[in-house]
Design an enzyme around this catalytic site. Structure first.
Site, PDB file in Angstrom:
ATOM      1  N   ASN A  96      63.264  13.733   6.183  1.00 44.29           N
ATOM      2  CA  ASN A  96      63.270  12.508   6.986  1.00 44.29           C
ATOM      3  C   ASN A  96      63.325  12.939   8.454  1.00 44.29           C
ATOM      4  O   ASN A  96      64.370  13.335   8.943  1.00 44.29           O
ATOM      5  CB  ASN A  96      64.492  11.663   6.600  1.00 44.29           C
ATOM      6  CG  ASN A  96      64.681  10.449   7.490  1.00 44.29           C
ATOM      7  OD1 ASN A  96      63.814  10.123   8.293  1.00 44.29           O
ATOM      8  ND2 ASN A  96      65.816   9.778   7.332  1.00 44.29           N
ATOM      9  N   LYS A 156      63.045  11.226  11.054  1.00 48.70           N
ATOM     10  CA  LYS A 156      63.632  10.215  11.960  1.00 48.70           C
ATOM     11  C   LYS A 156      62.774  10.080  13.228  1.00 48.70           C
ATOM     12  O   LYS A 156      61.564  10.260  13.161  1.00 48.70           O
ATOM     13  CB  LYS A 156      65.093  10.559  12.253  1.00 48.70           C
ATOM     14  CG  LYS A 156      65.897  10.742  10.960  1.00 48.70           C
ATOM     15  CD  LYS A 156      67.381  10.796  11.146  1.00 48.70           C
ATOM     16  CE  LYS A 156      68.052  10.998   9.790  1.00 48.70           C
ATOM     17  NZ  LYS A 156      69.512  11.033   9.879  1.00 48.70           N
ATOM     18  N   HIS A 184      68.028   3.017   4.563  1.00 52.48           N
ATOM     19  CA  HIS A 184      68.755   4.142   5.167  1.00 52.48           C
ATOM     20  C   HIS A 184      69.941   3.593   5.955  1.00 52.48           C
ATOM     21  O   HIS A 184      69.847   2.523   6.560  1.00 52.48           O
ATOM     22  CB  HIS A 184      67.824   4.949   6.075  1.00 52.48           C
ATOM     23  CG  HIS A 184      68.450   6.219   6.548  1.00 52.48           C
ATOM     24  ND1 HIS A 184      69.356   6.249   7.577  1.00 52.48           N
ATOM     25  CD2 HIS A 184      68.337   7.493   6.097  1.00 52.48           C
ATOM     26  CE1 HIS A 184      69.768   7.506   7.750  1.00 52.48           C
ATOM     27  NE2 HIS A 184      69.169   8.268   6.859  1.00 52.48           N
ATOM     28  N   GLU A 229      71.098   4.238   8.726  1.00 54.24           N
ATOM     29  CA  GLU A 229      70.825   3.940  10.144  1.00 54.24           C
ATOM     30  C   GLU A 229      70.119   2.597  10.291  1.00 54.24           C
ATOM     31  O   GLU A 229      70.316   1.891  11.283  1.00 54.24           O
ATOM     32  CB  GLU A 229      70.005   5.097  10.766  1.00 54.24           C
ATOM     33  CG  GLU A 229      70.903   6.313  11.001  1.00 54.24           C
ATOM     34  CD  GLU A 229      70.207   7.659  10.907  1.00 54.24           C
ATOM     35  OE1 GLU A 229      68.970   7.719  10.984  1.00 54.24           O
ATOM     36  OE2 GLU A 229      70.928   8.666  10.731  1.00 54.24           O
ATOM     37  N   GLU A 271      73.724   8.856   0.104  1.00 61.92           N
ATOM     38  CA  GLU A 271      73.975   9.446   1.419  1.00 61.92           C
ATOM     39  C   GLU A 271      75.272   8.890   1.998  1.00 61.92           C
ATOM     40  O   GLU A 271      75.276   7.804   2.587  1.00 61.92           O
ATOM     41  CB  GLU A 271      72.819   9.110   2.377  1.00 61.92           C
ATOM     42  CG  GLU A 271      71.487   9.681   1.954  1.00 61.92           C
ATOM     43  CD  GLU A 271      70.585   9.908   3.165  1.00 61.92           C
ATOM     44  OE1 GLU A 271      70.149  11.051   3.329  1.00 61.92           O
ATOM     45  OE2 GLU A 271      70.361   8.967   3.937  1.00 61.92           O
ATOM     46  N   GLY A 284      74.243  13.804   9.555  1.00 60.25           N
ATOM     47  CA  GLY A 284      74.158  14.361  10.898  1.00 60.25           C
ATOM     48  C   GLY A 284      75.462  14.917  11.444  1.00 60.25           C
ATOM     49  O   GLY A 284      75.572  15.211  12.627  1.00 60.25           O
ATOM     50  N   SER A 343      73.696  16.105   5.812  1.00 60.50           N
ATOM     51  CA  SER A 343      74.004  17.472   6.236  1.00 60.50           C
ATOM     52  C   SER A 343      73.602  18.550   5.232  1.00 60.50           C
ATOM     53  O   SER A 343      74.263  19.590   5.130  1.00 60.50           O
ATOM     54  CB  SER A 343      75.481  17.604   6.609  1.00 60.50           C
ATOM     55  OG  SER A 343      75.767  16.791   7.748  1.00 60.50           O
TER      56      SER A 343
END
Ligand code: PGA
Length: 253
Positions: free
Chosen positions: A11, A13, A99, A101, A169, A175, A213
């Site tokens: 991904n 991003k 996701h 985010e 996730e 991250g 991560s």
């Protein structure tokens, strides 16, 4: 029993420029070409504007192309949005939906995520549906119910092991360089597997990815956990050498 063939999904991003995207796609395509066919399936998910050039760079390769989001409707007055059919036209066969985010920064609810997943399936592509708890939810001991309720609220009805992938996730692992323990990942993936098997006739064959991560150092351990059928990789997918290490760490099937 051997599980499904692992999927390693990158991904990207909102990172890189056109030259970076095509260079990375060419490098990934080259290392995947050198791998045996029993190695993991590989997917890259670039930003929307780079889908077509990356599709071109991947032509003839077994690396698949995916998008990071889509709109739930097929067409209409939705300025700035992109439909699932448009993504298919651009060469995509996968779309990430839900996701964290998108859920956190764009206010996407389970119902919105489910509508998007349905749109992906209607377009004949595979949805990668993301779920995961926040750190506060984990600390309160609510991880399993939170993930279960996200699944109940956002799983598409007509899913099967070809058109649906679930990605666990944990929000606090994305991250941050922090990952759950092997036992924690195993517990959540086991619960997701049980839920999928109850709801879908081929739920035992559905791929459940771990994300958050994942890197070249921890991939071997994470990908060996029961019911972990691959990884959704953010930061490390932007570095071809780290991504290659992760792909090679997946069990061969
Ligand atoms: P990360 O991102 O690998 O950079 O933690 C994972 C993701 O958001 O899918």
């Amino acid at each position: 029993m051997a599980g499904p063939k692992p999927l390693i999904a990158g991904n990207w991003k909102m990172n890189g420029r056109l030259a970076d995207a095509t260079k990375l796609a060419n490098t990934v395509s080259a290392f995947v070409r050198a791998l045996p066919s029993t190695s993991a399936d590989v997917l890259v998910c670039p930003p929307f504007p780079y889908l077509a050039p990356v599709a071109q760079a991947l032509a003839g390769s077994r690396v698949r192309l995916g998008a990071q989001d889509c709109h739930a409707e097929a067409a209409g007055a939705f300025t700035g949005d992109v439909s699932a059919d448009m993504l298919k036209d651009s060469g995509c066969s996968f779309v990430i939906v839900g996701h964290s985010e998108r859920r956190a920064l764009h206010g996407e609810t389970d119902a919105v995520v489910q509508a998007k997943a349905n749109a992906v399936l209607r377009a004949g592509m595979t949805a990668i549906l993301c779920v995961g708890e926040t750190l506060a939810e984990r600390d309160e001991g609510r991880t399993i119910p939170v993930v279960a309720s996200q699944l109940v609220g956002s799983l598409p009805a007509n899913a099967n092991s070809e058109n649906l992938v679930v990605a666990y996730e944990p929000v606090w692992a994305i991250g941050t360089g922090r990952t759950p323990t092997v036992a924690q990942v195993g517990e959540v993936h086991g619960a997701i597997r049980a839920g999928l098997s109850k709801k879908f006739s081929d739920g035992a064959k559905m791929r459940i990815l771990y994300g958050g991560s994942v890197n070249g150092l921890n991939a071997l351990e994470l990908l060996a956990i029961a019911n972990v059928d691959g990884a959704l990789v953010g930061g490390a997918s932007l570095r071809a050498d780290a991504f290659e290490t992760i792909v090679k760490a997946a069990p061969r099937r």
